[in-house]
Design a protein around this motif. Structure first.
Motif, PDB file in Angstrom:
ATOM      1  N   TRP A  49       0.817  -1.212   0.000  1.00 18.15           N
ATOM      2  CA  TRP A  49       0.000   0.000   0.000  1.00 18.15           C
ATOM      3  C   TRP A  49       0.852   1.263   0.000  1.00 18.15           C
ATOM      4  O   TRP A  49       1.891   1.323   0.672  1.00 18.15           O
ATOM      5  N   ASN A  73      -1.304  -0.632  -4.242  1.00 21.31           N
ATOM      6  CA  ASN A  73      -2.640  -0.225  -3.821  1.00 21.31           C
ATOM      7  C   ASN A  73      -2.517   1.183  -3.243  1.00 21.31           C
ATOM      8  O   ASN A  73      -1.499   1.499  -2.616  1.00 21.31           O
ATOM      9  N   TYR A  75      -3.946   4.453  -0.906  1.00 21.90           N
ATOM     10  CA  TYR A  75      -4.810   5.038   0.117  1.00 21.90           C
ATOM     11  C   TYR A  75      -4.787   6.550  -0.099  1.00 21.90           C
ATOM     12  O   TYR A  75      -3.781   7.204   0.155  1.00 21.90           O
ATOM     13  N   GLN A  99      -6.071  -2.034  -5.476  1.00 17.49           N
ATOM     14  CA  GLN A  99      -7.146  -1.660  -4.541  1.00 17.49           C
ATOM     15  C   GLN A  99      -6.981  -0.187  -4.174  1.00 17.49           C
ATOM     16  O   GLN A  99      -5.851   0.294  -4.034  1.00 17.49           O
ATOM     17  N   ARG A 101      -8.396   2.767  -1.359  1.00 17.28           N
ATOM     18  CA  ARG A 101      -9.198   3.209  -0.218  1.00 17.28           C
ATOM     19  C   ARG A 101      -9.039   4.710  -0.108  1.00 17.28           C
ATOM     20  O   ARG A 101      -8.071   5.269  -0.649  1.00 17.28           O
ATOM     21  N   GLU A 124      -4.625   0.137   9.171  1.00 12.19           N
ATOM     22  CA  GLU A 124      -5.297  -1.152   8.918  1.00 12.19           C
ATOM     23  C   GLU A 124      -4.655  -1.878   7.734  1.00 12.19           C
ATOM     24  O   GLU A 124      -4.868  -3.061   7.529  1.00 12.19           O
ATOM     25  N   VAL A 125      -3.918  -1.145   6.900  1.00 11.87           N
ATOM     26  CA  VAL A 125      -3.275  -1.801   5.749  1.00 11.87           C
ATOM     27  C   VAL A 125      -1.754  -1.760   5.920  1.00 11.87           C
ATOM     28  O   VAL A 125      -1.225  -0.992   6.736  1.00 11.87           O
ATOM     29  N   ASN A 126      -1.075  -2.602   5.123  1.00 14.18           N
ATOM     30  CA  ASN A 126       0.392  -2.637   5.184  1.00 14.18           C
ATOM     31  C   ASN A 126       0.963  -1.544   4.278  1.00 14.18           C
ATOM     32  O   ASN A 126       0.910  -1.660   3.052  1.00 14.18           O
TER      33      ASN A 126
END
Ligand SMILES: NC(=O)c1ccc[n+]([C@@H]2O[C@H](COP(=O)([O-])OP(=O)(O)OC[C@H]3O[C@@H](n4cnc5c(N)ncnc54)[C@H](OP(=O)(O)O)[C@@H]3O)[C@@H](O)[C@H]2O)c1
Length: 315
Positions: A49, A73, A75, A99, A101, A124-126
């Motif tokens: 992420w 991904n 964020y 992904q 977010r 919450e994510v890596n």
């Protein structure tokens, strides 16, 4: 005889110093932008992420697209929810395999409690990469006592430019330390590298960003975490007044791609070859000439901004 020896010695030292400076300038310009190959970013990041602040426009948005293209991904963190939703859609349309977010946060808010909440969501994510990009400028450069927006704007600019890289780095570093990998890029500005009259708070807050990054690099460099400062000159974005693109004014996509390629090859760089050229030239300028040029440019920017404002207010 002694004087001759002294003059020759001093001449040799001066020549060596000039050669050293020329080599350094050429190295800064050509090393990260021509000679070195981009590193394996995924390996250096150590997690999938990337968090990007100020992600819905300009340089931040372009970093998001380029990182998604490289398989990360994303964020997104920014203040306007509708723009976050749209940016998410736009990235997924182009890169359906990543992904996305998002988190809404207005960075004029200095509350550590609200930061804690944001960090709980992000953690919450890596997170392998953190791009501290969000920043704020004034409508135009001016003397600090008469800056447009007054004390409120001065406070906002200081808060938005300095707090996010400080608190987000502190809150995300623990998971990077656990993995012994991670990349933190802090977007400063070339204005932070020079003392620029009428750019006071913006220039000083960007100097803070560069200084913070350099000190954190000393703290965490041996823990597998890479810290990079990016110090752009003008990139054609909303913040810069959307000027036409040119050799010295790249669009944000060109800029972000170039800047990402320098990660691991330069700890502190402008992010773009033409900007590096500008930086090296300004660095060689005598200070009194530099000061004069800054005041002239600042006056022009103010005039242009006021003219634009007047035109917009016409019926
Ligand atoms: N452009 C340049 O010439 C230049 C030169 C040197 C350094 N920089 C630095 O590069 C970074 C990006 O600049 P840019 O030109 O890409 O800016 P930009 O085009 O104005 O985009 C700024 C982004 O940050 C978001 N943002 C602004 N204020 C925010 C706040 N209070 N809370 C949350 N999000 C906020 C904006 O969201 P909204 O769309 O919702 O407002 C937008 O997504 C900044 O740190 C800037 O100082 C830019």
């Amino acid at each position: 005889m002694n004087i001759e020896w002294f003059v020759n010695g001093a001449g040799a030292v001066l020549l060596l110093y000039i050669l050293y400076r020329i080599t350094l300038v050429l190295f800064n310009i050509l090393g990260p932008y021509v000679f070195f190959r981009p590193i394996d970013l995924k390996k250096k990041a150590g997690a999938s992420w990337a968090v990007v602040t100020g992600a819905t426009d300009g340089i931040g948005k372009s970093y998001c697209f380029e990182l998604a293209r490289r398989g990360f991904n994303i964020y997104l963190v920014s203040r306007t929810e509708s723009k976050l939703v749209q940016t998410k859609k736009d990235i997924l349309a182009k890169h359906p395999n990543v992904q996305i977010r998002y988190a809404t946060f207005d960075f004029t808010n200095p509350s550590p409690t609200d930061y804690q909440e944001l960090l709980s969501q992000l953690n919450e994510v890596n997170i392998g990469i953190l791009i501290n990009n969000v920043g704020m400028f004034f409508e135009y450069p001016d003397y600090i006592h008469q800056m447009g927006g007054g004390l409120e704007r001065l406070a906002d600019v200081a808060i938005v430019n300095m707090l996010p890289p400080t608190l987000l780095s502190a809150g995300i570093l623990p998971q990077m330390i656990r993995r012994k990998a991670g990349v933190i890029v802090n977007i400063s500005s070339a204005t932070g590298a020079f003392k620029m009259a009428q750019w006071s708070v913006y220039s000083a807050s960007k100097k803070y960003v560069s200084w913070l990054t350099a000190t954190l690099r000393k703290e965490y460099g041996d823990k597998g975490i890479l810290f990079q400062t990016i110090t752009p000159f003008i990139v054609a974005t909303k913040m810069a007044g959307n000027p036409n693109t040119s050799f010295f004014y790249p669009d944000s996509d060109t800029f972000a791609k170039s800047a990402l390629n320098t990660i691991g090859n330069s700890n502190d760089t402008t992010g773009y070859i033409a900007h590096q050229l500008q930086y090296e030239m300004m660095n060689l300028m005598p200070e009194f000439l530099f000061d004069r040029a800054v005041l002239k440019t600042s006056a022009e920017l103010k005039q242009r901004a006021l003219k634009n404002r007047e035109e917009k207010s016409l019926p």
